[in-house]
Design a protein around this motif. Structure first.
Motif, PDB file in Angstrom:
ATOM      1  N   GLN A 482     -21.879  20.231  -0.976  1.00  0.00           N
ATOM      2  CA  GLN A 482     -22.267  19.169  -0.040  1.00  0.00           C
ATOM      3  C   GLN A 482     -23.424  19.620   0.853  1.00  0.00           C
ATOM      4  OE1 GLN A 482     -17.966  18.947   0.856  1.00  0.00           O
ATOM      5  NE2 GLN A 482     -18.439  16.844   1.490  1.00  0.00           N
ATOM      6  N   VAL A 483     -24.096  18.611   1.412  1.00  0.00           N
ATOM      7  CA  VAL A 483     -25.347  18.888   2.129  1.00  0.00           C
ATOM      8  C   VAL A 483     -25.364  18.204   3.503  1.00  0.00           C
ATOM      9  CG1 VAL A 483     -27.857  18.598   2.048  1.00  0.00           C
ATOM     10  CG2 VAL A 483     -26.580  18.971  -0.080  1.00  0.00           C
ATOM     11  N   TYR A 484     -25.792  18.941   4.516  1.00  0.00           N
ATOM     12  CA  TYR A 484     -26.072  18.340   5.816  1.00  0.00           C
ATOM     13  C   TYR A 484     -27.573  18.082   5.931  1.00  0.00           C
ATOM     14  CZ  TYR A 484     -21.701  20.458   7.738  1.00  0.00           C
ATOM     15  OH  TYR A 484     -20.421  20.834   8.010  1.00  0.00           O
ATOM     16  N   VAL A 485     -27.943  16.934   6.489  1.00  0.00           N
ATOM     17  CA  VAL A 485     -29.348  16.721   6.856  1.00  0.00           C
ATOM     18  C   VAL A 485     -29.355  16.368   8.345  1.00  0.00           C
ATOM     19  CG1 VAL A 485     -31.442  15.398   6.448  1.00  0.00           C
ATOM     20  CG2 VAL A 485     -29.864  15.859   4.558  1.00  0.00           C
ATOM     21  N   VAL A 486     -30.014  17.201   9.144  1.00  0.00           N
ATOM     22  CA  VAL A 486     -29.937  17.026  10.586  1.00  0.00           C
ATOM     23  C   VAL A 486     -31.273  16.588  11.176  1.00  0.00           C
ATOM     24  CG1 VAL A 486     -29.594  18.224  12.764  1.00  0.00           C
ATOM     25  CG2 VAL A 486     -28.084  18.688  10.858  1.00  0.00           C
ATOM     26  N   TYR A 487     -31.199  15.620  12.070  1.00  0.00           N
ATOM     27  CA  TYR A 487     -32.393  15.168  12.798  1.00  0.00           C
ATOM     28  C   TYR A 487     -32.241  15.495  14.279  1.00  0.00           C
ATOM     29  CZ  TYR A 487     -34.114  12.604   8.794  1.00  0.00           C
ATOM     30  OH  TYR A 487     -34.616  12.284   7.577  1.00  0.00           O
ATOM     31  N   PRO A 488     -33.346  15.800  14.945  1.00  0.00           N
ATOM     32  CA  PRO A 488     -33.256  16.051  16.393  1.00  0.00           C
ATOM     33  C   PRO A 488     -33.004  14.746  17.130  1.00  0.00           C
ATOM     34  CG  PRO A 488     -35.540  16.196  15.674  1.00  0.00           C
ATOM     35  CD  PRO A 488     -34.720  15.938  14.455  1.00  0.00           C
ATOM     36  N   GLN A 507     -33.880   6.637   3.278  1.00  0.00           N
ATOM     37  CA  GLN A 507     -34.601   7.362   2.232  1.00  0.00           C
ATOM     38  C   GLN A 507     -33.636   8.191   1.379  1.00  0.00           C
ATOM     39  OE1 GLN A 507     -37.490  10.063   3.752  1.00  0.00           O
ATOM     40  NE2 GLN A 507     -38.556  10.283   1.799  1.00  0.00           N
ATOM     41  N   ILE A 508     -32.748   8.892   2.060  1.00  0.00           N
ATOM     42  CA  ILE A 508     -31.768   9.713   1.345  1.00  0.00           C
ATOM     43  C   ILE A 508     -30.877   8.837   0.462  1.00  0.00           C
ATOM     44  CG2 ILE A 508     -29.757  11.214   1.637  1.00  0.00           C
ATOM     45  CD1 ILE A 508     -31.930  12.822   2.604  1.00  0.00           C
ATOM     46  N   CYS A 509     -30.451   7.672   1.005  1.00  0.00           N
ATOM     47  CA  CYS A 509     -29.618   6.769   0.213  1.00  0.00           C
ATOM     48  C   CYS A 509     -30.356   6.324  -1.044  1.00  0.00           C
ATOM     49  CB  CYS A 509     -29.217   5.543   1.031  1.00  0.00           C
ATOM     50  SG  CYS A 509     -27.984   5.920   2.276  1.00  0.00           S
ATOM     51  N   ASN A 510     -31.678   6.075  -0.900  1.00  0.00           N
ATOM     52  CA  ASN A 510     -32.474   5.670  -2.058  1.00  0.00           C
ATOM     53  C   ASN A 510     -32.573   6.770  -3.091  1.00  0.00           C
ATOM     54  OD1 ASN A 510     -33.100   3.056  -1.477  1.00  0.00           O
ATOM     55  ND2 ASN A 510     -34.906   3.601  -0.239  1.00  0.00           N
ATOM     56  N   ILE A 511     -32.918   7.950  -2.620  1.00  0.00           N
ATOM     57  CA  ILE A 511     -33.134   9.063  -3.547  1.00  0.00           C
ATOM     58  C   ILE A 511     -31.828   9.495  -4.203  1.00  0.00           C
ATOM     59  CG2 ILE A 511     -33.931  11.453  -3.740  1.00  0.00           C
ATOM     60  CD1 ILE A 511     -35.771  10.897  -1.369  1.00  0.00           C
ATOM     61  N   SER A 516     -22.649   9.373  -2.452  1.00  0.00           N
ATOM     62  CA  SER A 516     -22.314   8.706  -1.189  1.00  0.00           C
ATOM     63  C   SER A 516     -22.842   9.516  -0.011  1.00  0.00           C
ATOM     64  CB  SER A 516     -20.801   8.574  -1.023  1.00  0.00           C
ATOM     65  OG  SER A 516     -20.244   7.999  -2.173  1.00  0.00           O
ATOM     66  N   VAL A 517     -23.315   8.786   0.990  1.00  0.00           N
ATOM     67  CA  VAL A 517     -23.943   9.431   2.140  1.00  0.00           C
ATOM     68  C   VAL A 517     -23.244   8.987   3.428  1.00  0.00           C
ATOM     69  CG1 VAL A 517     -26.118   9.824   3.348  1.00  0.00           C
ATOM     70  CG2 VAL A 517     -26.136   9.326   0.888  1.00  0.00           C
ATOM     71  N   SER A 518     -22.904   9.940   4.306  1.00  0.00           N
ATOM     72  CA  SER A 518     -22.351   9.620   5.621  1.00  0.00           C
ATOM     73  C   SER A 518     -23.451   9.677   6.664  1.00  0.00           C
ATOM     74  CB  SER A 518     -21.292  10.638   6.043  1.00  0.00           C
ATOM     75  OG  SER A 518     -20.140  10.509   5.290  1.00  0.00           O
ATOM     76  N   LYS A 519     -23.219   8.976   7.754  1.00  0.00           N
ATOM     77  CA  LYS A 519     -24.196   8.993   8.840  1.00  0.00           C
ATOM     78  C   LYS A 519     -23.450   9.191  10.147  1.00  0.00           C
ATOM     79  CE  LYS A 519     -25.950   5.100  10.205  1.00  0.00           C
ATOM     80  NZ  LYS A 519     -26.694   3.825  10.145  1.00  0.00           N
ATOM     81  N   LEU A 520     -24.010  10.003  11.011  1.00  0.00           N
ATOM     82  CA  LEU A 520     -23.292  10.330  12.243  1.00  0.00           C
ATOM     83  C   LEU A 520     -24.277  10.526  13.392  1.00  0.00           C
ATOM     84  CD1 LEU A 520     -20.361  11.075  13.061  1.00  0.00           C
ATOM     85  CD2 LEU A 520     -20.934  13.440  12.610  1.00  0.00           C
ATOM     86  N   HIS A 521     -24.086   9.783  14.480  1.00  0.00           N
ATOM     87  CA  HIS A 521     -24.865  10.093  15.677  1.00  0.00           C
ATOM     88  C   HIS A 521     -24.086   9.733  16.925  1.00  0.00           C
ATOM     89  CE1 HIS A 521     -25.900   5.882  16.249  1.00  0.00           C
ATOM     90  NE2 HIS A 521     -26.230   5.828  14.965  1.00  0.00           N
ATOM     91  N   GLY A 539     -14.744  15.352   1.367  1.00  0.00           N
ATOM     92  CA  GLY A 539     -15.512  15.411   0.126  1.00  0.00           C
ATOM     93  C   GLY A 539     -15.804  14.047  -0.476  1.00  0.00           C
ATOM     94  N   GLU A 540     -15.411  12.959   0.232  1.00  0.00           N
ATOM     95  CA  GLU A 540     -15.715  11.618  -0.280  1.00  0.00           C
ATOM     96  C   GLU A 540     -17.217  11.380  -0.302  1.00  0.00           C
ATOM     97  OE1 GLU A 540     -13.664   8.313   1.729  1.00  0.00           O
ATOM     98  OE2 GLU A 540     -11.947   9.695   1.820  1.00  0.00           O
ATOM     99  N   THR A 541     -17.917  11.908   0.686  1.00  0.00           N
ATOM    100  CA  THR A 541     -19.371  11.778   0.679  1.00  0.00           C
ATOM    101  C   THR A 541     -19.984  13.153   0.434  1.00  0.00           C
ATOM    102  OG1 THR A 541     -19.460  12.066   3.068  1.00  0.00           O
ATOM    103  CG2 THR A 541     -19.408   9.810   2.268  1.00  0.00           C
ATOM    104  N   GLN A 542     -21.146  13.149  -0.179  1.00  0.00           N
ATOM    105  CA  GLN A 542     -21.777  14.417  -0.543  1.00  0.00           C
ATOM    106  C   GLN A 542     -22.816  14.864   0.474  1.00  0.00           C
ATOM    107  OE1 GLN A 542     -21.380  11.841  -3.013  1.00  0.00           O
ATOM    108  NE2 GLN A 542     -19.487  12.955  -3.409  1.00  0.00           N
ATOM    109  N   ILE A 543     -23.364  13.867   1.177  1.00  0.00           N
ATOM    110  CA  ILE A 543     -24.419  14.201   2.136  1.00  0.00           C
ATOM    111  C   ILE A 543     -24.037  13.632   3.505  1.00  0.00           C
ATOM    112  CG2 ILE A 543     -26.873  13.951   2.699  1.00  0.00           C
ATOM    113  CD1 ILE A 543     -27.423  13.523  -0.257  1.00  0.00           C
ATOM    114  N   LEU A 544     -24.262  14.405   4.539  1.00  0.00           N
ATOM    115  CA  LEU A 544     -24.066  13.910   5.900  1.00  0.00           C
ATOM    116  C   LEU A 544     -25.409  13.933   6.622  1.00  0.00           C
ATOM    117  CD1 LEU A 544     -22.238  13.061   8.313  1.00  0.00           C
ATOM    118  CD2 LEU A 544     -22.010  15.483   8.832  1.00  0.00           C
ATOM    119  N   VAL A 545     -25.904  12.725   6.957  1.00  0.00           N
ATOM    120  CA  VAL A 545     -27.138  12.641   7.737  1.00  0.00           C
ATOM    121  C   VAL A 545     -26.728  12.481   9.189  1.00  0.00           C
ATOM    122  CG1 VAL A 545     -29.240  11.323   8.157  1.00  0.00           C
ATOM    123  CG2 VAL A 545     -28.362  11.563   5.835  1.00  0.00           C
TER     124      VAL A 545
END
Ligand code: ADP
Ligand code: MG
Length: 700
Positions: A482-488, A507-511, A516-521, A539-545
């Motif tokens: 699984q992958v984290y993608v972090v924004y400031p 963009q991540i959802c498109n690519i 499945s992608v999670s989003k958190l802020h 593990g339901e989602t593979q990427i957390l933005v």
């Protein structure tokens, strides 16, 4: 003798109402004393001139002599600046200003010979000097000046003619006014003699008007010595006080829960660092004194387990324990981790946060008050007065930097006999800083990671090369990772930052449309956050933005890639914290720092440090050197404000340790603080505490 601390600065010849207002507002200089202690930030050997063609991007301050050939306005918005093309015949250098555009052109004339003083840096491949000090060359006689002090002044002050030179003139007026009576000695004669210090009054004169480097060094040493000495004396004096005042609960036995957990539930062997720290804690809680211990351990070093073992000690001795976390997400995660680790053991763990339902509160508070709950996991919510324990014996504060001295004090008050306090932090505070800020805490360090961890491999990638990055992410996800993608996200630019995050998410959802992608802020509702986090953790989602809400604590061992977007906007310790979210399982993990192509010297350094080291302490030291202690996360919130005028925690570590011993010796030699020999020292300590409002007392 004139009392410099009460004499208003406006009465100094050369100041007056207008300048006094400027000095008040811009530099917080109100009295003669404040001015006296406004030290130069640099001295330049003004007999030394550099040539433009010698300049590089990483030199200290330099002095040049030459002329401005032309002015040019460049850039838009916040980047708007004025550039003066300056030459001495050997080459050109850009002098750059971001403020005061109009005024500059009037003030500085093309073709006049100027002495320019400033720090060269590299921008877009060209050397420039931002906001230099400029003097007309013929007004200054080079050789006669020797060491020239430079005072920091603001743009507003410069516009009113209060530049460094004018400040030096005020200093000279000040010394004329004071004559022989510059300052009373603040150290006792034996200390001065024993440590070869020069008298205070002399040090103050030299610091403003040094004749040569040798005497300047002596003056600096004397003033630094004094500054650090009083900080250490203050801390040591206070902690001795506390030791005498506070008896602690005694946890005399290692009982059933501790032993059963240790032999039946513990899925792995403790690291030897963990064992050592547990021993230190056991010694503290059995010592008859209240424990106040700071536990430092790099991310992933296994602090939670140490916390749990300590809390079981409390339980075995008939006390309750509380684990405080900085965020609700983290508190929730701790609760489930503790429950999972405890398995079938009869230890009741409950969660109390701001989002605990009104309906659930009363029974929870009751169970807490009558002692049915053994371990309460909580956030700031626990600080409220209606949260009462039956017999609180231990408080563990996780990720300390979000809890200041005041919060600690509130927890002390939850019990008649204040509970033992264990503060855990993964922001490895360099030793120098820890000694200064938390001198009243004992420090334990977990300096070892659990076995089998592979060092995280860190790479720096430019944004225009991100196809490779996406390919790499695909590969890892295909392998089940699984992958984290972090924004400031910072409050000043919140809207824009959230937009960046949303764009990035789309963009991540498109690519990654097959996944499945999670989003958190932070702006999401707690329930929603929890759900997104849960989906990723399970593990339901593979990427957390996400924004940096994941910065502290969360534990998803299957995540192996941490992508940090706009890495240039993060400080070193934050980057390191974020990186620590991966590398927690047995798989090789990666951290990708994504930045713009154009980078400042500073950012380039930070990226280099990150790709070159996995060691949190090393990184924290580097951070301290790059940014200075004032910026280090946590020092503002610690509730203790140090306004160091001359000492530098990054550079004066040795001296700090030296004076700590001097302070300790003094306390031992004069435990009652009544030896006439040291009267001057104790009086000075009282004055400093009063003036600086140091908050040591707030705890007791
Ligand atoms: P942190 O110090 O960052 O709070 P944690 O307590 O979350 O670290 O521990 C990180 C991971 O390491 C957890 O999954 C934990 O179960 C595991 N761990 C802790 N101690 C050990 C050990 N001695 N051996 C193996 N794994 C351990
Ligand atoms: Mg932790």
């Amino acid at each position: 003798m004139l009392d410099t601390t009460t004499r208003n600065i406006k009465f100094l010849p050369g100041v007056g109402e207008q300048r006094a207002t400027l000095l008040n507002r811009e530099l917080k200089i109100y009295s003669l004393y404040d001015l006296l202690y406004y030290f130069p930030y640099r001295y330049v050997d003004r007999s030394r001139l550099f040539m433009v063609n010698e300049l590089t991007g990483n030199m200290p301050y330099v002095q040049l002599c030459g002329e401005i050939r032309s002015f040019e306005e460049m850039g838009e918005g916040a980047g708007r600046r004025i550039v003066a093309h300056f030459t001495d015949g050997t080459g050109f250098v850009d002098l750059v200003w971001f403020r005061g555009l109009k005024y500059l052109k009037d003030r500085y004339k093309i073709g006049t010979s100027y002495l320019v003083f400033g720090k060269p840096s590299l921008f877009n491949g060209r050397v420039n000097i931002a906001h230099p000090d400029i003097d007309v060359a013929e007004a200054l006689q080079l050789s006669a000046m020797g060491l020239q002090p430079y005072y920091n002044t603001t743009e507003k002050m410069k516009r009113a003619g209060l530049n460094s030179q004018a400040m030096a003139k005020l200093m000279s007026n000040l010394f004329t006014l004071l004559g022989e009576n510059v300052a009373d000695e603040t150290l006792s004669p034996d200390i001065i003699k024993k440590h070869n210090l020069i008298p205070l009054a002399e040090a103050l004169r030299i610091i403003h008007f040094p004749r040569n480097p040798q005497e300047l060094r002596e003056a600096q040493y004397r003033l630094k010595f004094e500054e650090l000495f009083y900080i250490q004396l203050s801390i040591l004096h206070y902690s001795k006080d506390r030791m005498q005042k506070y008896v602690g609960h005694r946890f005399t036995k290692v009982g059933e829960m501790f032993n059963r957990f240790y032999s039946e539930n513990l899925p792995f062997e403790l690291t030897s660092a963990q064992k050592r720290v547990v021993k230190e804690i056991r010694r503290d809680v059995n010592s008859n004194h209240q424990m106040n211990r700071l536990l430092q351990g790099d991310v992933g070093s296994g602090k939670t387990l140490v916390a749990l073992l300590s809390m079981l000690l409390a339980k075995d001795n008939g006390y309750q324990a509380c684990l405080m976390a900085p965020t609700e997400i983290l508190a929730e995660q701790h609760t489930s981790t503790l429950r999972r680790m405890l398995g079938g053991l009869p230890v009741r763990v409950e969660l109390l946060t701001g989002s605990t339902k009104a309906k659930e509160r009363p029974p929870l508070l009751e169970a807490l008050a009558n002692g049915d709950i053994d371990i309460l996991v909580s956030t700031h919510a626990v600080l409220e007065d209606n949260v009462q324990f039956n017999n609180l014996g231990l408080v563990v504060i996780d990720e300390q930097h979000r809890f200041g001295v005041v919060q600690r004090a509130k927890m002390w008050a939850k019990n008649n006999i204040p509970p033992h306090i264990l503060v855990m932090t993964a922001t490895p505070i360099p030793r120098t800083l820890a000694m200064t800020l938390y001198g009243d805490l004992d420090v334990s360090v977990i300096d070892e990671l659990p076995p089998g961890r592979k060092p995280i491999s860190t790479m720096h990638i430019f944004r225009n090369r991100s196809e490779g990055l996406y390919e790499f992410m695909h590969k890892q996800i295909k392998e089940g990772r699984q992958v984290y993608v972090v924004y400031p996200l910072i409050s000043e630019s919140e809207k824009l930052d959230l937009k960046n995050l949303e764009d990035g998410y789309k963009q991540i959802c498109n690519i990654f449309c097959d996944y499945s992608v999670s989003k958190l802020h932070g702006k999401m509702k707690p329930k929603e956050k929890e759900e997104q986090m849960r989906r990723f953790a399970s593990g339901e989602t593979q990427i957390l933005v996400s924004t940096t809400v994941i910065e502290v604590g969360v534990d998803v061992p299957n995540a192996t890639v941490m992508v940090i977007e706009n890495a240039e906007r993060f400080g070193l310790s934050q980057l390191h914290q974020l990186r620590g979210r991966v590398g927690r399982g047995g798989n090789q993990s990666y951290c990708m720092l994504v930045t713009d192509y154009k980078l400042s010297e500073d950012t380039r350094k930070r990226m280099e440090i990150m790709t070159g080291s996995n060691d949190g302490f090393e990184i924290a030291e580097a951070d301290l050197k790059l940014r200075g202690p004032g910026d280090i996360e946590g020092t503002q919130q610690s509730g203790i404000a140090f306004d160091l005028k001359i000492a530098n925690l990054a550079r004066d570590e040795q001296l700090l340790q030296y004076v700590r011993n001097v302070a300790r010796e003094l306390i031992e030699a004069d435990p009652q603080c009544n030896n006439p020999l040291y009267k001057v020292v104790w009086e000075r300590l009282r004055t400093i505490k009063r003036n600086n409002n140091w908050n040591w007392g707030a705890i007791s």
